[in-house]
Design an enzyme around this catalytic site. Structure first.
Site, PDB file in Angstrom:
ATOM      1  N   HIS A 100       0.884  -1.172   0.000  1.00 27.31           N
ATOM      2  CA  HIS A 100       0.000   0.000   0.000  1.00 27.31           C
ATOM      3  C   HIS A 100       0.920   1.220   0.000  1.00 27.31           C
ATOM      4  O   HIS A 100       2.003   1.176   0.585  1.00 27.31           O
ATOM      5  CB  HIS A 100      -0.828   0.106   1.279  1.00 27.31           C
ATOM      6  N   ASP A 103       2.325   2.005   3.345  1.00 20.88           N
ATOM      7  CA  ASP A 103       3.279   1.045   3.938  1.00 20.88           C
ATOM      8  C   ASP A 103       4.697   1.479   3.627  1.00 20.88           C
ATOM      9  O   ASP A 103       5.592   1.358   4.445  1.00 20.88           O
ATOM     10  CB  ASP A 103       3.179  -0.360   3.319  1.00 20.88           C
TER      11      ASP A 103
END
Ligand code: XUL
Ligand code: CO
Length: 435
Positions: A100, A103
């Site tokens: 993501h 992240d």
């Protein structure tokens, strides 16, 4: 500081090895049905679980030991994490990864700063991919962690929140394209509701449809060649998630004119939460030609939430690989380990064991599935069960050649049908022979 550099590489040593840090079944270059195992399986590690999951739960803080991480929200820390992650991929010989936006890169104090952070980290990821020969399976945007998304992103009652989500998706697609991503996933984070008392469901679904159309238009504009995937999940974090299962997603895509632009990314634990077997979900997706990718994990049958455990259930993995082989293999998708360690397995080494267990389970499942296909007994038995459709009236119905009136006349002449036993138990006896 980085344990993944000091451990010897995990290699195939065969089923008899006593080395727990070796593969017993995953032999990347071994041919199965004429194709190397690595190409069948397309293993991917999830950046979020490996590098960002602190293993906290509702009753306690995180326990994960991550000595390389200074817990700061800096770009230096983000890039250091990425380097450690690529060492981890190297150690296990995993070729793909997924992430993501949040992240890999810290959220800034403004939209523009967040985008710049992502662009900086993407450059580091490009360098790492080139140096280590790794590929991005898919990217995605985290549209569920920040409090602004507490009431949804694309389905938020607040239009400005929708714009923030749209901006995030645009930039996450850009990042995915820059990294040569094979796909891009839309998991409906908080796209759902808790009570209909405060919810205009129709309006929220229309907004979700619009959001996905905007993404498709943008994909075409920039010539992004990756595949768009939707990942069904029935609940958690919301009480009712709109993308509740494969059938609901397919219906949504059809209703909103998005069918041609998406495939499904099916996750085992989500299938279980939906009250389905993984096999069912995969079959529903495959029937529609929409089985794109798999989030390989498993749930705990005694718990009603998404525990994201490493997949070790061999019969279930075999059902998965039978379906994947049956559709001619993955195109742009793969097997992404959307799995985490238990809170009490907090050492970096536990991540290595988790992935070895998952990879060996799927490698073994692949070989068993190929054996089942080669043998053909089960397939023949299923075909036999439907053989009345191959000839006579069955074939005519399938071909659309008879009317209801003609069937009425036929049934009046036809003696009471003799229905053979379904032989489920016999099927199960034969199935168990392969294990
Ligand atoms: C959540 C989940 C996500 C998606 C990507 O349950 O599975 O990690 O895979 O957003
Ligand atoms: Co997932």
């Amino acid at each position: 500081m980085n344990p993944f550099r000091t451990l010897p590489k995990v290699r195939y040593e065969g089923p008899d090895t006593k080395n727990d840090l070796a593969f017993r079944y995953y032999n990347p270059d071994e041919l199965v049905e004429g194709k190397p195992m690595r190409e069948h399986l397309r293993f991917s590690a999830a950046f979020w679980h490996c590098m960002r999951n602190t293993l906290s739960d509702p009753f306690g803080v995180g326990t994960a030991f991550m000595p390389w991480d200074d817990e700061s929200n800096t770009l230096d820390n983000a890039i250091r994490r990425a380097e450690v992650f690529f060492d981890f991929l190297d150690l296990l010989g995993i070729e793909y990864y997924c992430f993501h936006d949040r992240d890999v890169a810290p959220e800034g104090t403004t939209v523009s700063e967040s985008i710049e952070n992502l662009e900086t980290v993407v450059k580091a990821l490009q360098r790492l991919q080139n140096d280590r020969g790794k590929k991005l399976l898919w990217g995605t945007a985290c549209l569920f962690s920040h409090p602004r998304y507490a009431q949804g992103a694309a389905t938020s009652p607040n239009a400005n929140v929708f714009t923030y989500a749209a901006s995030q998706v645009k930039n996450a697609i850009d990042a995915t394209q820059a990294l040569g991503g094979q796909g891009y996933v839309f998991w409906g984070g908080r796209e759902g509701y808790t009570t209909l008392l405060n919810t205009n469901m129709k309006r929220e679904l229309d907004h979700l449809g619009r959001f996905l159309h905007l993404a498709v238009e943008y994909k075409k504009l920039i010539g992004f060649e990756g595949q768009f995937f939707i990942e069904p999940k029935p609940k958690e974090p919301t009480t009712h998630q709109y993308d509740s299962d494969a059938a609901a997603c397919l219906n949504f895509l059809r209703e909103y004119g998005l069918f041609d632009d998406f495939e499904l990314n099916i996750e085992t634990n989500h299938a279980q939460l939906a009250g389905h077997t993984m096999w069912h979900e995969l079959q529903v997706a495959a029937n529609a030609g929409k089985l794109g990718s798999i989030d390989a994990n498993q749930g705990n049958p005694y718990l009603g939430w998404d525990t994201d455990e490493f997949p070790t259930d061999l019969p279930m993995a075999t059902q998965i690989m039978l379906t994947v082989l049956g559709m001619g293999g993955f195109r742009k998708g793969g097997l992404n380990f959307d799995a985490k360690r238990r809170r009490d397995s907090y050492e970096p080494l536990d991540l290595v064991y988790g992935h070895i267990a998952g990879m060996d389970t799927f490698a073994r499942a692949l070989k068993i599935a190929a054996k089942i296909r080669k043998d053909g007994t089960l397939e023949k038995m299923v075909r036999q069960r439907y053989s009345s459709w191959d000839v006579g009236i069955g074939a005519e119905i399938e071909a659309g050649k008879v009317t209801l009136k003609e069937l009425d006349a036929y049934a009046r002449r036809c003696p009471e049908p003799e229905l053979p036993s379904a032989r489920q138990e016999m099927f199960e006896v034969i199935w168990s022979r392969y294990f």
